[in-house]
Write a protein that holds these residues in place. Structure first.
Motif, PDB file in Angstrom:
ATOM      1  N   LYS A   1      22.258  47.264  33.613  1.00 52.62           N
ATOM      2  CA  LYS A   1      20.829  47.530  33.775  1.00 52.62           C
ATOM      3  C   LYS A   1      19.969  46.460  33.104  1.00 52.62           C
ATOM      4  N   GLU A   2      20.242  46.183  31.838  1.00 57.56           N
ATOM      5  CA  GLU A   2      19.401  45.209  31.119  1.00 57.56           C
ATOM      6  C   GLU A   2      19.784  43.775  31.436  1.00 57.56           C
ATOM      7  N   LEU A   3      21.102  43.509  31.548  1.00 57.53           N
ATOM      8  CA  LEU A   3      21.539  42.140  31.822  1.00 57.53           C
ATOM      9  C   LEU A   3      21.675  41.879  33.318  1.00 57.53           C
ATOM     10  N   ASN A   4      21.515  42.936  34.125  1.00 61.12           N
ATOM     11  CA  ASN A   4      21.637  42.819  35.584  1.00 61.12           C
ATOM     12  C   ASN A   4      22.981  42.231  35.997  1.00 61.12           C
ATOM     13  N   GLY A   5      24.025  42.668  35.283  1.00 67.52           N
ATOM     14  CA  GLY A   5      25.349  42.162  35.561  1.00 67.52           C
ATOM     15  C   GLY A   5      26.041  42.891  36.693  1.00 67.52           C
ATOM     16  N   SER A   6      27.240  42.413  37.011  1.00 65.00           N
ATOM     17  CA  SER A   6      28.025  42.977  38.109  1.00 65.00           C
ATOM     18  C   SER A   6      29.467  43.168  37.637  1.00 65.00           C
ATOM     19  N   ALA A   7      30.138  44.189  38.176  1.00 72.85           N
ATOM     20  CA  ALA A   7      31.545  44.424  37.849  1.00 72.85           C
ATOM     21  C   ALA A   7      32.436  43.558  38.728  1.00 72.85           C
ATOM     22  N   SER A   8      33.523  43.059  38.137  1.00 69.31           N
ATOM     23  CA  SER A   8      34.472  42.241  38.875  1.00 69.31           C
ATOM     24  C   SER A   8      35.884  42.597  38.411  1.00 69.31           C
ATOM     25  N   THR A   9      36.858  41.880  38.928  1.00 71.60           N
ATOM     26  CA  THR A   9      38.255  42.014  38.514  1.00 71.60           C
ATOM     27  C   THR A   9      38.804  40.601  38.319  1.00 71.60           C
TER      28      THR A   9
ATOM     29  N   GLU B   1      43.383  47.106  39.439  1.00 72.25           N
ATOM     30  CA  GLU B   1      44.368  46.058  39.634  1.00 72.25           C
ATOM     31  C   GLU B   1      45.471  46.251  38.593  1.00 72.25           C
ATOM     32  N   ILE B   2      46.645  45.716  38.886  1.00 72.81           N
ATOM     33  CA  ILE B   2      47.791  45.825  37.998  1.00 72.81           C
ATOM     34  C   ILE B   2      48.288  44.430  37.661  1.00 72.81           C
ATOM     35  N   GLY B   3      48.509  44.187  36.379  1.00 73.92           N
ATOM     36  CA  GLY B   3      49.089  42.931  35.925  1.00 73.92           C
ATOM     37  C   GLY B   3      50.269  43.200  35.007  1.00 73.92           C
TER      38      GLY B   3
ATOM     39  N   PRO C   1      39.086  48.457  37.013  1.00 77.27           N
ATOM     40  CA  PRO C   1      39.718  47.817  35.856  1.00 77.27           C
ATOM     41  C   PRO C   1      41.045  47.170  36.207  1.00 77.27           C
ATOM     42  N   CYS C   2      41.542  46.365  35.289  1.00 75.83           N
ATOM     43  CA  CYS C   2      42.867  45.769  35.428  1.00 75.83           C
ATOM     44  C   CYS C   2      43.760  46.309  34.314  1.00 75.83           C
ATOM     45  N   TYR C   3      44.780  47.054  34.710  1.00 81.79           N
ATOM     46  CA  TYR C   3      45.777  47.549  33.768  1.00 81.79           C
ATOM     47  C   TYR C   3      46.915  46.536  33.706  1.00 81.79           C
TER      48      TYR C   3
END
Length: 333
Positions: free
Chosen positions: A310-318, A89-91, A61-63
């Motif tokens: 799972k259903e949308l076959n998505g991916s985590a990013s930042t 990540e830090i913002g 995540p981005c805090y």
């Protein structure tokens, strides 16, 4: 305000990307006038409740943190371990009323950073950036204005201070009634902006959803004037128009999925899940008033993540990873 630029149109086969943005801030009564002394950060001792879920799903995540978090050990110490393990990540997140220098009148309008003079908006963000650098030993490049308060000076200030990613646009929402920006015509698609289009805007995911189509915004606003008969609720139940945001605060899992499918079918491939850090403690915000509501709040993370991955076959990013990916993809488009 950040000028809207053409959206980054990604190929429809692009894997949908999910970024998590936490407005990491002091606890305060959102219905009360601004108070520079209201800077308690006790909720941060429970931030592990959401970080544990992110770790479970291998999400980084981005805090985006404000001055009370960055300047008090109780605020930043729970994040230091997470950051040093490269699990977040830090913002920067500018709440002017609790961020020195304190020169402006404490008004609702001045809670939006962009309403300050250019010199004061610059000075406050510079102080916040330097405080974050002192604690985390790096210079943040990600920015989110408190109360989404970007205006005409913000882009130049960000560029001068070395920020190249903005997270401030709250798609489909209008805050002009008390001096804030109007994002009601904004898209959920990211876009390039700033000097030489080298800066990236990643809006909060939101939309007017329903069968009303291009009439959605006007119909939703008209219904607001008829609120004595709960017109907006009726339009929502009839699936004519609803204004939704991808947030566990005030929106259900069904609404998260409804919004995501709507945006995905329109070609959007970048999604932002957003909430406020004090919501991890019962009673700190209106979204988690008791333990039962907190449990439901936390459960909604897993329900949505299961759908997205799972259903949308998505991916985590930042935000940083997304900018790198979009730079590579736009070079080849």
């Amino acid at each position: 305000m950040l000028n809207y630029h053409p959206p980054i149109n990604l190929p429809r086969e692009t894997v949908p990307q999910l970024i998590i943005v936490i407005d990491t801030e002091e606890e305060f009564d959102w219905s009360s006038p601004p108070d520079k002394h209201a800077n308690s950060v006790t909720a941060m001792e429970k931030i592990h409740l959401v970080q544990d879920i992110f770790d479970e799903y291998q999400i980084k995540p981005c805090y985006v943190i404000d001055y009370p978090i960055a300047s008090q050990a109780a605020g930043y110490e729970p994040l230091l371990d997470i950051y040093q393990k490269d699990n977040c990540e830090i913002g920067a997140h500018l709440h002017p009323w609790v961020n020195p220098p304190f020169e402006e009148a404490l008004t609702i309008s001045n809670m939006y950073p962009g309403n300050l003079s250019r010199a004061l908006e610059f000075a406050k963000l510079k102080n916040l950036k330097e405080q974050i650098q002192a604690v985390f030993d790096f210079s943040p490049t990600i920015y989110k204005a408190g109360r989404y308060g970007v205006k005409e000076n913000t882009t130049a200030i960000m560029a001068e201070l070395g920020f190249d990613i903005d997270l401030s646009i709250c798609t489909s929402y209008d805050y002009h009634a008390d001096g804030g920006p109007d994002f009601s015509d904004a898209s959920s698609d990211p876009f390039w902006f700033g000097p030489d289009n080298q800066m990236l805007e990643i809006p909060l995911s939101g939309a007017f959803v329903g069968s009303a189509g291009s009439l959605s915004k006007n119909l939703y606003n008209l219904a607001g004037h008829l609120n004595v008969i709960k017109a907006r609720g009726i339009l929502s139940r009839l699936n004519i128009v609803d204004r939704l945001m991808l947030s566990p605060e005030g929106y259900s899992t069904d609404e998260h999925i409804k919004l995501t499918k709507f945006l995905y079918n329109k070609g959007v491939r970048t999604f932002t899940w957003n909430f406020h850090s004090p919501s991890v403690v019962p009673g700190m915000t209106d979204y988690t008033k008791n333990q039962k509501e907190l449990n439901a709040f936390l459960d909604s993370f897993r329900y949505f993540f299961d759908f997205f991955f799972k259903e949308l076959n998505g991916s985590a990013s930042t935000p940083t990873q997304l900018k790198q990916m979009l730079e590579q993809k736009t070079e080849t488009l």
